[in-house]
Design an enzyme around this catalytic site. Structure first.
Site, PDB file in Angstrom:
ATOM      1  N   GLY A  13       0.629  -1.246  -0.001  1.00  0.00           N
ATOM      2  CA  GLY A  13      -0.042  -0.052   0.043  1.00  0.00           C
ATOM      3  C   GLY A  13       0.718   1.260   0.009  1.00  0.00           C
ATOM      4  N   ARG A  37      -0.449 -10.566   0.026  1.00  0.00           N
ATOM      5  CA  ARG A  37      -1.433 -11.675  -0.719  1.00  0.00           C
ATOM      6  C   ARG A  37      -0.679 -12.189  -2.073  1.00  0.00           C
ATOM      7  NH1 ARG A  37      -6.592  -8.018  -0.699  1.00  0.00           N
ATOM      8  NH2 ARG A  37      -5.058  -6.487  -1.242  1.00  0.00           N
ATOM      9  N   LEU A  73      -2.400  -2.222   6.702  1.00  0.00           N
ATOM     10  CA  LEU A  73      -3.414  -2.868   5.937  1.00  0.00           C
ATOM     11  C   LEU A  73      -4.564  -1.995   5.793  1.00  0.00           C
ATOM     12  CD1 LEU A  73      -3.799  -5.202   4.247  1.00  0.00           C
ATOM     13  CD2 LEU A  73      -4.771  -6.326   6.221  1.00  0.00           C
ATOM     14  N   TYR A 125     -16.827   4.184   7.947  1.00  0.00           N
ATOM     15  CA  TYR A 125     -15.260   4.046   7.736  1.00  0.00           C
ATOM     16  C   TYR A 125     -14.520   4.443   9.194  1.00  0.00           C
ATOM     17  CZ  TYR A 125     -10.503   4.753   6.340  1.00  0.00           C
ATOM     18  OH  TYR A 125      -8.990   4.888   6.261  1.00  0.00           O
ATOM     19  N   LYS A 129     -12.644   2.222  12.170  1.00  0.00           N
ATOM     20  CA  LYS A 129     -11.316   2.591  12.428  1.00  0.00           C
ATOM     21  C   LYS A 129     -11.173   2.750  14.095  1.00  0.00           C
ATOM     22  CE  LYS A 129      -8.919   2.481   8.589  1.00  0.00           C
ATOM     23  NZ  LYS A 129      -7.874   1.652   8.427  1.00  0.00           N
ATOM     24  N   LEU A 152      -4.510  10.805   2.924  1.00  0.00           N
ATOM     25  CA  LEU A 152      -3.092  10.270   2.122  1.00  0.00           C
ATOM     26  C   LEU A 152      -2.755  10.844   0.847  1.00  0.00           C
ATOM     27  CD1 LEU A 152      -2.857   7.072   4.263  1.00  0.00           C
ATOM     28  CD2 LEU A 152      -1.698   9.101   4.756  1.00  0.00           C
ATOM     29  N   ARG A 161      -7.903   7.062  -7.412  1.00  0.00           N
ATOM     30  CA  ARG A 161      -9.012   7.268  -6.570  1.00  0.00           C
ATOM     31  C   ARG A 161      -9.320   8.843  -6.757  1.00  0.00           C
ATOM     32  NH1 ARG A 161      -7.123   4.511  -0.706  1.00  0.00           N
ATOM     33  NH2 ARG A 161      -7.039   2.507  -1.402  1.00  0.00           N
TER      34      ARG A 161
END
Length: 217
Positions: A13, A37, A73, A125, A129, A152, A161
């Site tokens: 990420g 992954r 993550l 969200y 968190k 970010l 995005r």
């Protein structure tokens, strides 16, 4: 403080990828374990990559033996497909990672959370968190560092995005206004540098690093 073994979850990420780069050159870290992954190669003998099935993390429990765990993550509702699918990654995977590390007596746990995280929030969200923060604080780590960045900024691997792109243009301008400075965006690299520096320092208990503190590496 030297020869520490660090685990990075979320190493592909925005924050995690920069963090691995910082840890490679960090003198207090002797080994970096990335759990991903899919296979990832690094131009450093210091990094060992393990491919894991996040749906069956208990099968990989032995990999969580280390001194420091960096948990970076996370996903978005759009990428995951639904709030439930996002929660699976942002809450359940994160929590299982923390539980396995705590069981193996990892000393220091660093979590990338979010500015505004609140278990009672009306935003799904921010609620998840906040719930994660509350839950991991009960685990028997000697030291827990919770990082709360705002938006970010940075180049993400194969992911665009639109909200973040617009925010990266508009927020720096809006945050010049009185009272909005605390919401200014921060780059993934800045967060990674701060996390690496936090791991160099001694400490215990639960500590929060909010936006202004993240800019001061």
């Amino acid at each position: 403080m030297l020869n520490k073994v660090a685990i990075v979850v979320g190493a592909t990420g925005l924050v995690g990828s920069h963090l691995v780069e910082e840890l490679i050159v960090a003198t207090h870290i002797s080994k970096v374990i990335t759990l991903t992954r899919r296979p990832i190669s690094y131009n450093s003998d210091k990094v060992v990559n393990h491919v894991v099935d996040f749906n069956h993390l208990a099968q990989h429990a032995a990999l969580f033996k280390a001194d420091i765990l960096f948990s970076c993550l996370g996903t978005t509702k759009k990428a995951a497909g639904s709030i439930a699918a996002q929660r699976k990654v942002d809450f359940y995977y994160q929590l299982k990672v923390a539980e396995l590390a705590a069981k193996l007596e990892v000393h220091h746990y660093l979590l990338v959370s979010s500015s505004g995280a609140n278990a009672n929030s009306g935003n799904a969200y921010l609620q998840m968190k906040g719930e994660l923060e509350n839950t991991v604080k009960e685990l028997p780590f000697k030291r827990i560092s919770i990082i709360q960045p705002s938006l970010l900024l940075g180049e993400r691997n194969n992911e665009f995005r639109i909200g973040e792109k617009l925010g990266s243009v508009l927020l720096p301008i809006l945050c010049m206004l009185p009272g909005l400075r605390k919401y200014r965006p921060i780059t993934g690299k800045q967060v990674a540098i701060k996390m690496c520096n936090i791991s160099k320092q001694s400490g215990d208990g639960v500590e929060y690093f909010r936006l202004d503190e993240l800019f001061n590496s």
